[in-house]
Design a protein around this motif. Structure first.
Motif, short mmCIF file in Angstrom:
data_model
loop_
_atom_site.label_atom_id
_atom_site.label_comp_id
_atom_site.label_asym_id
_atom_site.label_seq_id
_atom_site.Cartn_x
_atom_site.Cartn_y
_atom_site.Cartn_z
N ALA A 157 0.87 -1.20 0.10
CA ALA A 157 0.28 -0.04 -0.02
C ALA A 157 0.90 1.26 -0.20
CB ALA A 157 -0.89 0.12 1.37
N ARG A 158 0.35 2.45 -0.31
CA ARG A 158 0.90 3.64 -0.57
C ARG A 158 1.17 4.04 0.83
NH1 ARG A 158 3.67 6.90 0.52
NH2 ARG A 158 3.97 8.95 -0.66
N LEU A 159 -0.17 4.04 1.49
CA LEU A 159 -0.40 4.86 2.86
C LEU A 159 -1.00 3.69 3.77
CD1 LEU A 159 -1.72 8.30 1.93
CD2 LEU A 159 0.50 7.69 2.93
N GLY A 160 -0.52 3.86 4.99
CA GLY A 160 -1.22 2.82 6.31
C GLY A 160 -0.97 3.47 7.38
N ASP A 161 -2.02 3.38 8.31
CA ASP A 161 -1.70 3.86 9.75
C ASP A 161 -1.30 2.69 10.73
OD1 ASP A 161 -4.08 2.66 10.48
OD2 ASP A 161 -5.29 4.60 10.22
N THR A 162 -0.95 3.07 12.08
CA THR A 162 -0.81 1.81 12.52
C THR A 162 -1.78 0.87 13.17
OG1 THR A 162 -0.98 3.39 14.61
CG2 THR A 162 1.19 3.24 13.44
N LEU A 163 -3.00 1.29 12.76
CA LEU A 163 -4.19 0.40 13.15
C LEU A 163 -4.34 -0.82 12.04
CD1 LEU A 163 -6.80 2.83 14.34
CD2 LEU A 163 -5.45 1.33 15.59
N GLY A 164 -3.79 -0.53 10.93
CA GLY A 164 -3.86 -1.23 9.84
C GLY A 164 -4.74 -0.85 8.55
N ASN A 165 -5.36 0.47 8.63
CA ASN A 165 -6.08 1.00 7.36
C ASN A 165 -5.31 1.08 6.56
OD1 ASN A 165 -8.68 1.27 8.75
ND2 ASN A 165 -7.62 2.78 10.18
N LEU A 166 -5.48 1.16 5.14
CA LEU A 166 -4.63 0.91 3.81
C LEU A 166 -5.36 1.98 2.92
CD1 LEU A 166 -3.43 -2.70 3.58
CD2 LEU A 166 -2.57 -0.91 4.92
N VAL A 167 -4.47 2.56 2.27
CA VAL A 167 -4.84 3.31 0.93
C VAL A 167 -3.76 2.95 -0.22
CG1 VAL A 167 -4.70 5.75 -0.03
CG2 VAL A 167 -5.54 5.25 2.21
N PHE A 168 -4.26 2.39 -1.45
CA PHE A 168 -3.40 2.25 -2.40
C PHE A 168 -3.47 3.44 -3.63
CE2 PHE A 168 -5.53 -1.45 -0.66
CZ PHE A 168 -4.48 -2.49 -0.16
N ARG A 169 -2.36 3.49 -4.17
CA ARG A 169 -1.83 4.25 -5.29
C ARG A 169 -2.31 3.98 -6.60
NH1 ARG A 169 1.78 6.53 -8.44
NH2 ARG A 169 1.75 8.99 -8.77
N LYS A 170 -3.44 4.52 -7.25
CA LYS A 170 -3.65 4.70 -8.60
C LYS A 170 -3.97 3.12 -8.80
CE LYS A 170 -2.28 9.09 -9.68
NZ LYS A 170 -1.52 10.00 -10.39
N GLU A 195 0.06 7.77 11.99
CA GLU A 195 -0.45 7.54 13.09
C GLU A 195 -2.21 7.46 12.86
OE1 GLU A 195 0.61 6.56 16.01
OE2 GLU A 195 2.54 6.64 14.95
N PRO A 196 -2.82 6.98 13.66
CA PRO A 196 -4.31 6.75 13.52
C PRO A 196 -4.91 8.31 13.69
CG PRO A 196 -3.59 5.34 15.06
CD PRO A 196 -2.50 6.30 14.81
N GLY A 197 -6.01 8.52 12.62
CA GLY A 197 -6.50 9.86 12.46
C GLY A 197 -5.94 10.80 11.36
N GLN A 198 -4.82 10.24 10.64
CA GLN A 198 -4.14 11.02 9.69
C GLN A 198 -4.59 10.63 8.25
OE1 GLN A 198 0.35 10.65 11.76
NE2 GLN A 198 0.30 12.27 10.18
N LEU A 199 -5.33 9.51 8.09
CA LEU A 199 -5.95 9.22 6.87
C LEU A 199 -7.31 9.78 6.85
CD1 LEU A 199 -4.46 5.58 6.53
CD2 LEU A 199 -3.49 7.77 5.39
N ASP A 200 -7.61 10.22 5.56
CA ASP A 200 -9.29 10.72 5.66
C ASP A 200 -9.98 9.31 5.54
OD1 ASP A 200 -11.67 11.51 4.76
OD2 ASP A 200 -10.80 13.01 2.95
N PRO A 201 -11.02 9.03 6.39
CA PRO A 201 -11.66 7.72 6.24
C PRO A 201 -12.29 7.75 4.94
CG PRO A 201 -12.21 9.14 8.26
CD PRO A 201 -11.29 10.18 7.36
N ASP A 202 -12.67 8.50 4.45
CA ASP A 202 -13.48 8.50 3.19
C ASP A 202 -12.42 7.93 2.05
OD1 ASP A 202 -16.03 9.18 3.87
OD2 ASP A 202 -15.56 11.27 3.53
#
Length: 232
Positions: A157-170, A195-202
């Motif tokens: 993943a491009r981005l991830g927070d320490t809880l395990g939420n992931l954002v993939f790039r394109k 850190e948790p809260g730094q990723l937009d939930p949407d």
């Protein structure tokens, strides 16, 4: 709460065992879990069943495990750019299950959704349907395909927070989200860990509930599989 964050791929995969089924994300070389692949090679686990759209190229990706004879079976939709994959398949040293690409994606998605099997018209009348249950619905024949789950799912993943939420790039958002949901243990290598809260939930593609382990990626996914430029 016990942390999901590991120091590196080797520690995150230390309990991977011989004979495991491994889902490996990516499409071609885009979004492949390169750190995890190299860690599996170093750990020396063998007789693996690996599910991947393809196996990278002759020089990059899952070819490192193929060269090392660590993979017993590949479940893929494409052989194409990997001469080692092709050679081992033709000589009979590698068991290969070729699956239509859309069917492969849906089998993995079904595994993550808890759906054991589904019917599809894709492959009816071909070798894909041989030995499988056929049913007719509204005048059309469908073949039964079983869901795929893995002992481990390896994603990047491009981005991830320490809880395990992931954002993939394109384009890296290809098989990765499907596989993350279908692994009993999902290991994510992330290029940037926040850190948790730094990723937009949407904007989160894979919720943390699907991810058991993650670490900051050490490699850079910068290899272009086939460079194409416009002729002047």
């Amino acid at each position: 709460m016990t942390t999901k964050v590991f120091n590196d791929a080797a520690s995150a995969l230390s309990d991977l065992s011989d004979g495991a089924t491994v889902l490996s994300g990516g499409f071609g070389l885009c979004g492949i879990p390169q750190d995890c692949i190299m860690a599996v090679r170093a750990l020396g686990r063998r007789n693996l069943t690996v599910v991947s759209n393809n196996a990278g190229t002759t020089d990059h990706g899952l070819v490192h495990l193929l060269r090392n004879r660590q993979i017993r079976k590949m479940i893929s939709s494409y052989v194409g750019e990997n001469a080692i994959f092709e050679q081992q398949m033709l000589e009979g040293s590698l068991e290969v299950e070729l699956v239509p690409q859309g069917t492969l994606a849906e089998r993995i998605r079904a595994g993550g959704a808890g759906i054991p099997a589904f019917y599809t018209p894709t492959g009816v009348g071909t070798v894909v349907a041989e030995g499988k249950d056929l049913r007719e619905f509204e005048g059309r024949t469908y073949v039964l395909e079983r869901a795929i789950r893995g002992d481990f799912a390896l994603v990047r993943a491009r981005l991830g927070d320490t809880l395990g939420n992931l954002v993939f790039r394109k384009t890296a958002r290809n098989f990765n989200p499907l596989m993350a949901a279908a692994g009993r243990v999902t290991v994510a290598e992330v290029e940037e860990l926040v850190e948790p809260g730094q990723l937009d939930p949407d904007l989160i593609h894979t919720p943390a509930i699907y991810v058991q382990r993650l670490f900051r990626a050490q490699s850079r996914n910068t290899v272009i599989e086939r460079r194409t430029v416009r002729a002047r």
